[in-house]
Write a protein that holds these residues in place. Structure first.
Motif, PDB file in Angstrom:
ATOM      1  N   ILE A  27       0.841  -1.195   0.000  1.00 38.43           N
ATOM      2  CA  ILE A  27       0.000   0.000   0.000  1.00 38.43           C
ATOM      3  C   ILE A  27       0.877   1.247   0.000  1.00 38.43           C
ATOM      4  CG2 ILE A  27      -1.763   1.299   1.273  1.00 38.43           C
ATOM      5  CD1 ILE A  27      -2.705  -1.336   2.444  1.00 38.43           C
ATOM      6  N   GLY A  28       0.461   2.255  -0.734  1.00 38.20           N
ATOM      7  CA  GLY A  28       1.153   3.541  -0.744  1.00 38.20           C
ATOM      8  C   GLY A  28       0.145   4.667  -0.797  1.00 38.20           C
ATOM      9  N   TYR A  29       0.625   5.880  -0.605  1.00 43.15           N
ATOM     10  CA  TYR A  29      -0.265   7.029  -0.681  1.00 43.15           C
ATOM     11  C   TYR A  29       0.514   8.231  -1.209  1.00 43.15           C
ATOM     12  CZ  TYR A  29       1.893   8.883   3.580  1.00 43.15           C
ATOM     13  OH  TYR A  29       2.790   9.365   4.492  1.00 43.15           O
ATOM     14  N   ILE A  30      -0.221   9.224  -1.698  1.00 48.51           N
ATOM     15  CA  ILE A  30       0.382  10.467  -2.179  1.00 48.51           C
ATOM     16  C   ILE A  30      -0.275  11.647  -1.470  1.00 48.51           C
ATOM     17  CG2 ILE A  30       0.929   9.511  -4.453  1.00 48.51           C
ATOM     18  CD1 ILE A  30      -1.512  11.096  -5.522  1.00 48.51           C
ATOM     19  N   ILE A 145      -3.033   2.661  -3.779  1.00 51.45           N
ATOM     20  CA  ILE A 145      -2.405   3.965  -3.616  1.00 51.45           C
ATOM     21  C   ILE A 145      -3.512   4.979  -3.362  1.00 51.45           C
ATOM     22  CG2 ILE A 145      -1.055   5.795  -4.694  1.00 51.45           C
ATOM     23  CD1 ILE A 145       0.450   3.723  -6.262  1.00 51.45           C
ATOM     24  N   PHE A 146      -3.455   5.660  -2.229  1.00 51.83           N
ATOM     25  CA  PHE A 146      -4.480   6.618  -1.833  1.00 51.83           C
ATOM     26  C   PHE A 146      -3.946   8.048  -1.973  1.00 51.83           C
ATOM     27  CE2 PHE A 146      -5.027   2.816   0.892  1.00 51.83           C
ATOM     28  CZ  PHE A 146      -6.222   2.359   0.360  1.00 51.83           C
ATOM     29  N   ASP A 147      -4.892   8.992  -1.978  1.00 53.25           N
ATOM     30  CA  ASP A 147      -4.553  10.412  -1.957  1.00 53.25           C
ATOM     31  C   ASP A 147      -4.828  10.938  -0.554  1.00 53.25           C
ATOM     32  OD1 ASP A 147      -4.071  13.056  -2.325  1.00 53.25           O
ATOM     33  OD2 ASP A 147      -5.676  13.410  -3.766  1.00 53.25           O
ATOM     34  N   LYS A 148      -3.786  11.355   0.132  1.00 50.10           N
ATOM     35  CA  LYS A 148      -3.907  11.802   1.520  1.00 50.10           C
ATOM     36  C   LYS A 148      -4.749  13.063   1.649  1.00 50.10           C
ATOM     37  CE  LYS A 148      -0.992  12.993   5.499  1.00 50.10           C
ATOM     38  NZ  LYS A 148       0.401  13.210   5.966  1.00 50.10           N
ATOM     39  N   SER A 149      -4.751  13.916   0.627  1.00 50.86           N
ATOM     40  CA  SER A 149      -5.453  15.194   0.703  1.00 50.86           C
ATOM     41  C   SER A 149      -6.902  15.101   0.218  1.00 50.86           C
ATOM     42  CB  SER A 149      -4.720  16.254  -0.123  1.00 50.86           C
ATOM     43  OG  SER A 149      -4.610  15.838  -1.475  1.00 50.86           O
ATOM     44  N   SER A 150      -7.390  13.898  -0.109  1.00 49.04           N
ATOM     45  CA  SER A 150      -8.756  13.732  -0.598  1.00 49.04           C
ATOM     46  C   SER A 150      -9.717  13.539   0.582  1.00 49.04           C
ATOM     47  CB  SER A 150      -8.832  12.532  -1.542  1.00 49.04           C
ATOM     48  OG  SER A 150      -8.578  11.337  -0.822  1.00 49.04           O
ATOM     49  N   ASP A 151     -10.959  13.111   0.270  1.00 52.32           N
ATOM     50  CA  ASP A 151     -11.958  12.905   1.318  1.00 52.32           C
ATOM     51  C   ASP A 151     -11.641  11.711   2.209  1.00 52.32           C
ATOM     52  OD1 ASP A 151     -13.402  15.032   0.398  1.00 52.32           O
ATOM     53  OD2 ASP A 151     -14.642  13.831  -0.965  1.00 52.32           O
ATOM     54  N   LEU A 152     -10.709  10.880   1.796  1.00 56.83           N
ATOM     55  CA  LEU A 152     -10.348   9.719   2.602  1.00 56.83           C
ATOM     56  C   LEU A 152      -9.690  10.187   3.899  1.00 56.83           C
ATOM     57  CD1 LEU A 152      -9.910   6.668   3.003  1.00 56.83           C
ATOM     58  CD2 LEU A 152      -7.741   6.920   1.778  1.00 56.83           C
TER      59      LEU A 152
END
Length: 333
Positions: A27-30, A145-152
């Motif tokens: 898992i990764g994120y941006i 891969i998730f976006d840290k600055s999104s609604d998540l």
């Protein structure tokens, strides 16, 4: 939106469940905000947009000042105006306020120029980020891969899973390669390969960083030692130079430049009173000894002449006394 996103995550988890049994889920994120701040093209365009926004804000402030002046004028002159004039002035003020409100909504509203131009500005970067994320995920076998600055909502995120820097490098690499020659391109590809290896092996990156810090500390220590050695050598050279000047001054009977400067500073009042002291000669010098010997010879010569004159005078006196005693006149020669 959050509910839909959570359901999507659940479905993806079920799809990858079988594969996760044989290997760990990667898992990764941006952080999209971080990426946008570090992409040069976006930063430059965003700066220009901010300048426009500042100009719009200045126009709004000017309009507010004009409306305030109209209100103050109406308040001051209201007692002198007719009802019709007062209503006319109030309508003018209301028109100006509505116009200002419309301008604010047009520029800074949810669908205003600022938001619209930001969306236009961000769209190409978002497309590049999406493509870069796809490439990185396929190359390095990421499952999510998730976006840290999104609604998540990410309650915790370990830094080792952050691939934002990799995305920024992937976006800027293409622009950088277009400006490089073939030779430089090979060097750049080698550098990029090492960066990718470090991303895959954080321990290697940590060791490399430690080695670089150790090398920097060693270089600084060597530089400090070199500077200290140079300072010590200069001090020794100065001492040798001073000793040589002192020896030369002793031979010639002069005062060394350094001592002369020091003595001039410390004895300035005395030299003002006694100018002859500044020309004093060392009594042990050759010149002083020669002068003393010459003076001694001159004194002896003077003493002999005085003694000779005295002897002649005594002889004349004795002769004169004898003539007077015998009564014989002095013979003419």
């Amino acid at each position: 939106m959050k509910k839909y996103f959570a359901i999507s995550i659940l479905l993806l988890s079920l799809v990858f469940e079988a594969n996760a049994q044989t290997r760990g889920v990667k898992i990764g994120y941006i952080d999209m905000e971080y990426i946008l701040q570090n992409v040069p093209d976006y930063a430059e365009a965003n700066n220009q947009l901010e300048q426009k926004a500042q100009k719009w804000k200045q126009d709004i402030e000017v309009k507010k000042v004009e409306i305030a002046k109209l209100k103050d004028a109406l308040k001051t002159e209201k007692a002198l105006l007719t009802k019709e004039l007062i209503e006319e002035r109030e309508e003018e003020i209301k028109f100006q306020e509505d116009e200002l409100l419309d301008f604010q909504q047009k520029k800074f509203g949810p669908n205003g120029d600022l938001m619209t131009q930001k969306a236009v500005l961000v769209k190409p970067i978002q497309d590049q980020v999406f493509n870069a994320v796809q490439d990185i995920a396929e190359l390095k076998k990421y499952d999510f891969i998730f976006d840290k600055s999104s609604d998540l909502t990410m309650l915790f995120s370990a830094k080792r899973h952050d691939i934002s820097d990799q995305v920024v490098r992937s976006i800027t690499r293409a622009e950088r390669r277009e400006q490089l020659s073939k030779k430089d391109l090979k060097e750049q590809e080698k550098k990029e390969y090492m960066e990718d290896v470090e991303d895959e092996n954080p321990a290697l990156a940590a060791r490399k960083k430690a080695l670089e810090e150790k090398k920097a500390a060693r270089d600084k220590l060597m530089e400090d030692r070199k500077l200290a050695a140079e300072a010590k050598k200069k001090e020794q050279d100065d001492k040798r130079k001073e000793a040589a000047e002192a020896r030369e001054a002793k031979k010639t009977g002069t005062v060394p430049a350094k001592d002369k400067t020091t003595s001039d500073k410390t004895t300035a009042p005395e030299t003002a009173k006694k100018p002859s002291d500044s020309t004093a000669v060392d009594p042990n010098s050759k010149e002083a000894k020669a002068a003393a010997k010459a003076k001694e010879l001159d004194d002896r010569k003077k003493a002999l002449e005085e003694k000779k004159k005295k002897a002649l005078a005594d002889r004349e006196a004795a002769k004169k006394a004898k003539e007077e005693k015998t009564g014989e006149p002095k013979k003419e020669e």
